[in-house]
Design an enzyme around this catalytic site. Structure first.
Site, PDB file in Angstrom:
ATOM      1  N   THR A 125       1.047  -1.141  -0.034  1.00  0.00           N
ATOM      2  CA  THR A 125      -0.011   0.002  -0.010  1.00  0.00           C
ATOM      3  C   THR A 125       0.900   1.277  -0.028  1.00  0.00           C
ATOM      4  OG1 THR A 125      -1.404   1.237   1.386  1.00  0.00           O
ATOM      5  CG2 THR A 125      -0.040  -0.431   2.497  1.00  0.00           C
ATOM      6  N   ASP A 126       0.305   2.421  -0.557  1.00  0.00           N
ATOM      7  CA  ASP A 126       0.856   3.699  -0.473  1.00  0.00           C
ATOM      8  C   ASP A 126       0.893   3.999   1.015  1.00  0.00           C
ATOM      9  OD1 ASP A 126      -1.732   4.346   0.089  1.00  0.00           O
ATOM     10  OD2 ASP A 126      -1.675   5.863  -1.741  1.00  0.00           O
ATOM     11  N   GLU A 127       0.225   3.647   1.813  1.00  0.00           N
ATOM     12  CA  GLU A 127       0.113   3.937   3.538  1.00  0.00           C
ATOM     13  C   GLU A 127       1.422   3.959   4.238  1.00  0.00           C
ATOM     14  OE1 GLU A 127      -3.423   3.552   5.608  1.00  0.00           O
ATOM     15  OE2 GLU A 127      -4.735   3.688   3.839  1.00  0.00           O
ATOM     16  N   TYR A 168      -2.201  -0.506  11.067  1.00  0.00           N
ATOM     17  CA  TYR A 168      -2.308  -1.206   9.928  1.00  0.00           C
ATOM     18  C   TYR A 168      -0.949  -0.805   8.817  1.00  0.00           C
ATOM     19  CZ  TYR A 168      -3.205  -1.602   4.839  1.00  0.00           C
ATOM     20  OH  TYR A 168      -3.370  -1.892   3.312  1.00  0.00           O
ATOM     21  N   SER A 169      -0.621   0.430   8.605  1.00  0.00           N
ATOM     22  CA  SER A 169       0.255   0.934   7.789  1.00  0.00           C
ATOM     23  C   SER A 169       1.826   0.274   8.347  1.00  0.00           C
ATOM     24  CB  SER A 169       0.465   2.484   7.477  1.00  0.00           C
ATOM     25  OG  SER A 169       0.374   3.324   8.475  1.00  0.00           O
ATOM     26  N   ALA A 170       1.857   0.359   9.529  1.00  0.00           N
ATOM     27  CA  ALA A 170       3.277  -0.020  10.463  1.00  0.00           C
ATOM     28  C   ALA A 170       3.134  -1.655   9.909  1.00  0.00           C
ATOM     29  CB  ALA A 170       3.147   0.116  11.682  1.00  0.00           C
ATOM     30  N   LYS A 172       1.998  -3.136   7.477  1.00  0.00           N
ATOM     31  CA  LYS A 172       2.358  -3.585   6.116  1.00  0.00           C
ATOM     32  C   LYS A 172       3.694  -2.958   5.637  1.00  0.00           C
ATOM     33  CE  LYS A 172       0.113  -4.517   2.977  1.00  0.00           C
ATOM     34  NZ  LYS A 172      -0.367  -5.977   2.501  1.00  0.00           N
ATOM     35  N   ASN A 187     -12.178  13.703   0.544  1.00  0.00           N
ATOM     36  CA  ASN A 187     -13.009  12.577   0.701  1.00  0.00           C
ATOM     37  C   ASN A 187     -14.457  13.271   0.589  1.00  0.00           C
ATOM     38  OD1 ASN A 187     -11.411  10.846   1.415  1.00  0.00           O
ATOM     39  ND2 ASN A 187     -11.231  11.399   3.716  1.00  0.00           N
TER      40      ASN A 187
HETATM   41  P1  NAD Z   1      -9.411  -7.258   2.278  1.00  0.00           P
HETATM   42  O1  NAD Z   1      -9.615  -7.025   3.534  1.00  0.00           O
HETATM   43  O2  NAD Z   1     -10.616  -6.965   1.065  1.00  0.00           O
HETATM   44  O3  NAD Z   1      -9.136  -8.956   1.763  1.00  0.00           O
HETATM   45  C1  NAD Z   1      -8.163  -9.431   2.561  1.00  0.00           C
HETATM   46  C2  NAD Z   1      -8.298 -11.022   2.084  1.00  0.00           C
HETATM   47  O4  NAD Z   1      -7.228 -11.651   2.910  1.00  0.00           O
HETATM   48  C3  NAD Z   1      -9.756 -11.564   2.849  1.00  0.00           C
HETATM   49  O5  NAD Z   1     -10.234 -12.537   1.846  1.00  0.00           O
HETATM   50  C4  NAD Z   1      -9.260 -12.337   4.197  1.00  0.00           C
HETATM   51  O6  NAD Z   1     -10.192 -13.454   4.275  1.00  0.00           O
HETATM   52  C5  NAD Z   1      -7.829 -12.919   3.427  1.00  0.00           C
HETATM   53  N1  NAD Z   1      -7.072 -12.947   4.876  1.00  0.00           N
HETATM   54  C6  NAD Z   1      -6.881 -12.247   5.912  1.00  0.00           C
HETATM   55  N2  NAD Z   1      -6.123 -13.092   6.598  1.00  0.00           N
HETATM   56  C7  NAD Z   1      -5.517 -13.864   6.093  1.00  0.00           C
HETATM   57  C8  NAD Z   1      -4.761 -15.197   6.634  1.00  0.00           C
HETATM   58  N3  NAD Z   1      -3.968 -15.012   7.837  1.00  0.00           N
HETATM   59  N4  NAD Z   1      -4.377 -16.073   5.624  1.00  0.00           N
HETATM   60  C9  NAD Z   1      -5.172 -16.184   4.759  1.00  0.00           C
HETATM   61  N5  NAD Z   1      -6.056 -15.176   4.079  1.00  0.00           N
HETATM   62  C10 NAD Z   1      -6.397 -14.221   4.869  1.00  0.00           C
HETATM   63  O7  NAD Z   1      -8.492  -6.639   1.470  1.00  0.00           O
HETATM   64  P2  NAD Z   1      -8.136  -5.950   0.119  1.00  0.00           P
HETATM   65  O8  NAD Z   1      -8.617  -4.504   0.178  1.00  0.00           O
HETATM   66  O9  NAD Z   1      -8.632  -6.715  -0.995  1.00  0.00           O
HETATM   67  O10 NAD Z   1      -6.590  -5.643  -0.040  1.00  0.00           O
HETATM   68  C11 NAD Z   1      -5.557  -6.889  -0.335  1.00  0.00           C
HETATM   69  C12 NAD Z   1      -4.265  -6.470  -0.364  1.00  0.00           C
HETATM   70  O11 NAD Z   1      -3.984  -5.269  -1.012  1.00  0.00           O
HETATM   71  C13 NAD Z   1      -3.849  -6.247   1.238  1.00  0.00           C
HETATM   72  O12 NAD Z   1      -2.435  -6.564   1.376  1.00  0.00           O
HETATM   73  C14 NAD Z   1      -3.978  -4.590   1.133  1.00  0.00           C
HETATM   74  O13 NAD Z   1      -2.934  -4.301   2.161  1.00  0.00           O
HETATM   75  C15 NAD Z   1      -3.444  -4.187  -0.115  1.00  0.00           C
HETATM   76  N6  NAD Z   1      -3.937  -2.836  -0.592  1.00  0.00           N
HETATM   77  C16 NAD Z   1      -5.225  -2.660  -0.368  1.00  0.00           C
HETATM   78  C17 NAD Z   1      -5.843  -1.299  -1.037  1.00  0.00           C
HETATM   79  C18 NAD Z   1      -7.148  -0.981  -1.040  1.00  0.00           C
HETATM   80  O14 NAD Z   1      -7.268   0.150  -1.196  1.00  0.00           O
HETATM   81  N7  NAD Z   1      -8.183  -1.798  -0.753  1.00  0.00           N
HETATM   82  C19 NAD Z   1      -4.887  -0.688  -1.708  1.00  0.00           C
HETATM   83  C20 NAD Z   1      -3.415  -0.938  -1.596  1.00  0.00           C
HETATM   84  C21 NAD Z   1      -2.982  -2.338  -1.270  1.00  0.00           C
HETATM   85  O1  DAU Z   2      -4.087   3.896   0.243  1.00  0.00           O
HETATM   86  C1  DAU Z   2      -4.322   2.591   0.194  1.00  0.00           C
HETATM   87  C2  DAU Z   2      -5.293   2.050   1.492  1.00  0.00           C
HETATM   88  O2  DAU Z   2      -6.573   2.629   1.080  1.00  0.00           O
HETATM   89  C3  DAU Z   2      -5.401   0.655   1.737  1.00  0.00           C
HETATM   90  O3  DAU Z   2      -3.952   0.349   2.035  1.00  0.00           O
HETATM   91  C4  DAU Z   2      -6.311   0.219   2.776  1.00  0.00           C
HETATM   92  O4  DAU Z   2      -6.246  -1.220   2.852  1.00  0.00           O
HETATM   93  C5  DAU Z   2      -7.391   0.758   2.379  1.00  0.00           C
HETATM   94  O5  DAU Z   2      -8.643   0.445   3.278  1.00  0.00           O
HETATM   95  C6  DAU Z   2      -7.440   2.148   2.154  1.00  0.00           C
HETATM   96  O6  DAU Z   2      -7.215   2.914   3.569  1.00  0.00           O
HETATM   97  P1  DAU Z   2      -8.174   4.129   3.799  1.00  0.00           P
HETATM   98  O7  DAU Z   2      -7.871   4.563   5.175  1.00  0.00           O
HETATM   99  O8  DAU Z   2      -7.639   5.238   2.820  1.00  0.00           O
HETATM  100  O9  DAU Z   2      -9.357   3.865   3.175  1.00  0.00           O
HETATM  101  P2  DAU Z   2     -10.785   3.962   4.086  1.00  0.00           P
HETATM  102  O10 DAU Z   2     -12.141   3.888   3.027  1.00  0.00           O
HETATM  103  O11 DAU Z   2     -11.315   3.358   5.261  1.00  0.00           O
HETATM  104  O12 DAU Z   2     -11.084   5.682   4.105  1.00  0.00           O
HETATM  105  C7  DAU Z   2     -10.949   6.570   2.991  1.00  0.00           C
HETATM  106  C8  DAU Z   2     -10.715   8.017   3.634  1.00  0.00           C
HETATM  107  O13 DAU Z   2     -12.192   8.296   3.930  1.00  0.00           O
HETATM  108  C9  DAU Z   2      -9.924   8.182   4.642  1.00  0.00           C
HETATM  109  O14 DAU Z   2      -9.299   9.442   4.737  1.00  0.00           O
HETATM  110  C10 DAU Z   2     -11.004   7.993   5.863  1.00  0.00           C
HETATM  111  C11 DAU Z   2     -12.138   8.376   5.217  1.00  0.00           C
HETATM  112  N1  DAU Z   2     -13.410   7.902   6.118  1.00  0.00           N
HETATM  113  C12 DAU Z   2     -13.643   6.643   6.078  1.00  0.00           C
HETATM  114  C13 DAU Z   2     -14.456   5.997   6.546  1.00  0.00           C
HETATM  115  C14 DAU Z   2     -14.728   4.452   6.449  1.00  0.00           C
HETATM  116  C15 DAU Z   2     -14.787   8.871   6.448  1.00  0.00           C
HETATM  117  O15 DAU Z   2     -14.529  10.176   6.145  1.00  0.00           O
HETATM  118  N2  DAU Z   2     -15.926   8.123   6.937  1.00  0.00           N
HETATM  119  C16 DAU Z   2     -15.801   6.893   7.094  1.00  0.00           C
HETATM  120  O16 DAU Z   2     -16.627   6.321   7.397  1.00  0.00           O
END
Ligand code: NAD
Ligand code: DAU
Length: 353
Positions: free
Chosen positions: A133-135, A159-161, A163, A258
């Site tokens: 992630t970019d975080e 979370y980011s720590a 990752k 947001n």
């Molecule tokens: P998600 O939470 O939707 O899915 C995570 C999946 O991993 C789930 O299916 C869960 O059951 C599985 N899982 C969790 N712990 C596990 C374990 N110990 N063993 C096997 N499976 C396990 O997450 P996502 O949003 O699909 O993100 C996927 C990856 O991409 C993550 O590594 C996340 O850090 C990274 N990422 C996410 C975003 C985003 O915006 N969602 C952006 C950049 C990077």
């Molecule tokens: O940047 C990549 C990351 O993006 C991934 O690594 C994470 O797995 C993914 O969850 C996401 O993290 P964010 O914290 O940015 O996503 P989230 O959708 O939780 O929040 C997006 C923004 O919106 C953030 O600034 C927090 C804000 N927010 C979020 C929720 C859930 C609100 O204002 N209200 C809300 O209820």
């Protein structure tokens, strides 16, 4: 030929599996623990597809990982498995350290053993791609340039720590043991199968249920949005052509505050599914308590991936967000199934009544 995907029942992982099978007949072994975020409904339609083998299990289960590697002899492992929600990491960091750090370490250990015993040609061709992630780069000031691969890691949430720690482990397995690794650091994804604890799906579903649309703090925090299928195409490109040991930033140059994202969602819903009383969904916007340690701005410079590997996103924010809203409107069954008891419990804990 086969690949092993972990976390392939989650949001990005399931989109990746579906995209992969739409373009290739190569077998996918999908290892997923099915936490609250993993959902086999995302993979509906693959039950009878011999190209997809689903295994319920933990990446931290050494024996299971070793068995899957020796049985299927994959040419690559793509690691999506993680705890992924920042707010949950604030309420309960332990699970994040367990999966994102300890279990990722276990996975790396088993992959290293497997890789070390491969024949020379298979060893050379093998890849371990870690999805991150970019975080990990921390928070940007308004006028600072977007994150580049050489930026210092400054993670701010549990979370980011966690990752960041996993990224470091992956890096050191290359440097120390020669494991052929690749890492991608992507910005915020959105699109089909996004679990409704995250901003975009939460606000679409709350809007349709005439509930408040919770905006943390002043709503001026900036995220850089990428349609999930563009993230999947970037991962495929890095897997095919990425330089060993390198990291690649992935993003779509779509920085948005947001509040603007939520206003855009409301405008699309007003057009596609107007409220019965004729009012705009934007009247449901509600400012709530900010997230502790909330990062102010993320922005990804994806120049390296574009220049060196020729990747470009297909969707703009405008086309991707419209497709996403349409997808949620057309998949009410999926929505009903994920908004279960456990989900309601989380909403109560995070937002109160
Ligand atoms: P998600 O939470 O939707 O899915 C995570 C999946 O991993 C789930 O299916 C869960 O059951 C599985 N899982 C969790 N712990 C596990 C374990 N110990 N063993 C096997 N499976 C396990 O997450 P996502 O949003 O699909 O993100 C996927 C990856 O991409 C993550 O590594 C996340 O850090 C990274 N990422 C996410 C975003 C985003 O915006 N969602 C952006 C950049 C990077
Ligand atoms: O940047 C990549 C990351 O993006 C991934 O690594 C994470 O797995 C993914 O969850 C996401 O993290 P964010 O914290 O940015 O996503 P989230 O959708 O939780 O929040 C997006 C923004 O919106 C953030 O600034 C927090 C804000 N927010 C979020 C929720 C859930 C609100 O204002 N209200 C809300 O209820």
């Amino acid at each position: 030929m086969a690949i092993l995907v972990t976390g392939g029942a989650g949001f990005i992982g399931s989109n990746f599996v579906l995209d992969w099978l739409a373009q290739s007949d190569e077998l996918i072994v999908n290892l997923d623990k099915l936490t609250y975020a993993g959902n086999l409904d995302n993979l509906a339609g693959l039950e009878a597809d011999a190209r997809h083998i689903f295994v319920k299990g933990d990446i931290g289960d050494r024996k299971l990982v070793a068995k899957l590697l020796s049985e299927h002899n994959p040419r690559a492992v793509i690691n999506f498995a993680a705890e992924s929600h920042v707010d949950r990491s604030i309420h309960g960091p332990a699970e994040f350290i367990q999966t994102n750090v300890v279990s990722t370490f276990t996975l790396l250990e088993e992959v290293r053993t497997y890789w070390a015993n491969l024949a020379e040609s298979e060893k050379t061709a093998f890849r371990f791609l870690h999805v991150s992630t970019d975080e990990v780069y921390g928070s940007l000031e308004k006028d600072e340039p977007a994150f580049r691969e050489e930026n210092q890691y400054r993670p701010n949430s549990p979370y980011s720590a966690s990752k960041a720690a996993s990224d470091h482990l992956v890096r050191c397995y290359h440097h120390t043991y020669g494991l052929p690794v690749l890492t991608t650091n992507c910005s915020n994804n959105y699109g089909p199968f996004h679990f409704p604890e995250k901003l975009i799906p939460l606000c679409i579903l709350n809007a349709l249920s005439l509930k408040p649309l919770p905006i943390y703090g002043d709503g001026q925090q900036i995220r850089d949005w990428l349609y999930v299928r563009d993230h999947c195409s970037a991962i495929r490109r890095v897997l095919d052509a990425g330089k060993l040991g390198e990291t690649y930033n992935v993003g779509g140059w779509n920085e948005k505050a947001n509040l603007d994202v939520v206003r855009t969602l409301c405008a699309i819903l007003d057009e596609l599914y107007p409220r019965a009383d004729g009012q705009s969904y934007a009247t449901q916007i509600a400012f709530v308590k900010d997230r502790p340690g909330h990062d102010r701005r993320y922005a990804i410079d994806a120049g390296k991936l574009e220049r060196e590997l020729g990747w470009k996103p297909v969707e703009t924010f405008e086309t991707g967000i419209r497709k996403t809203v349409q997808w949620y409107l057309e998949h009410q069954d999926w929505v009903q199934n994920v908004t279960s008891g456990a989900y309601q419990h989380w909403v109560g804990k995070q937002y109160g009544s």
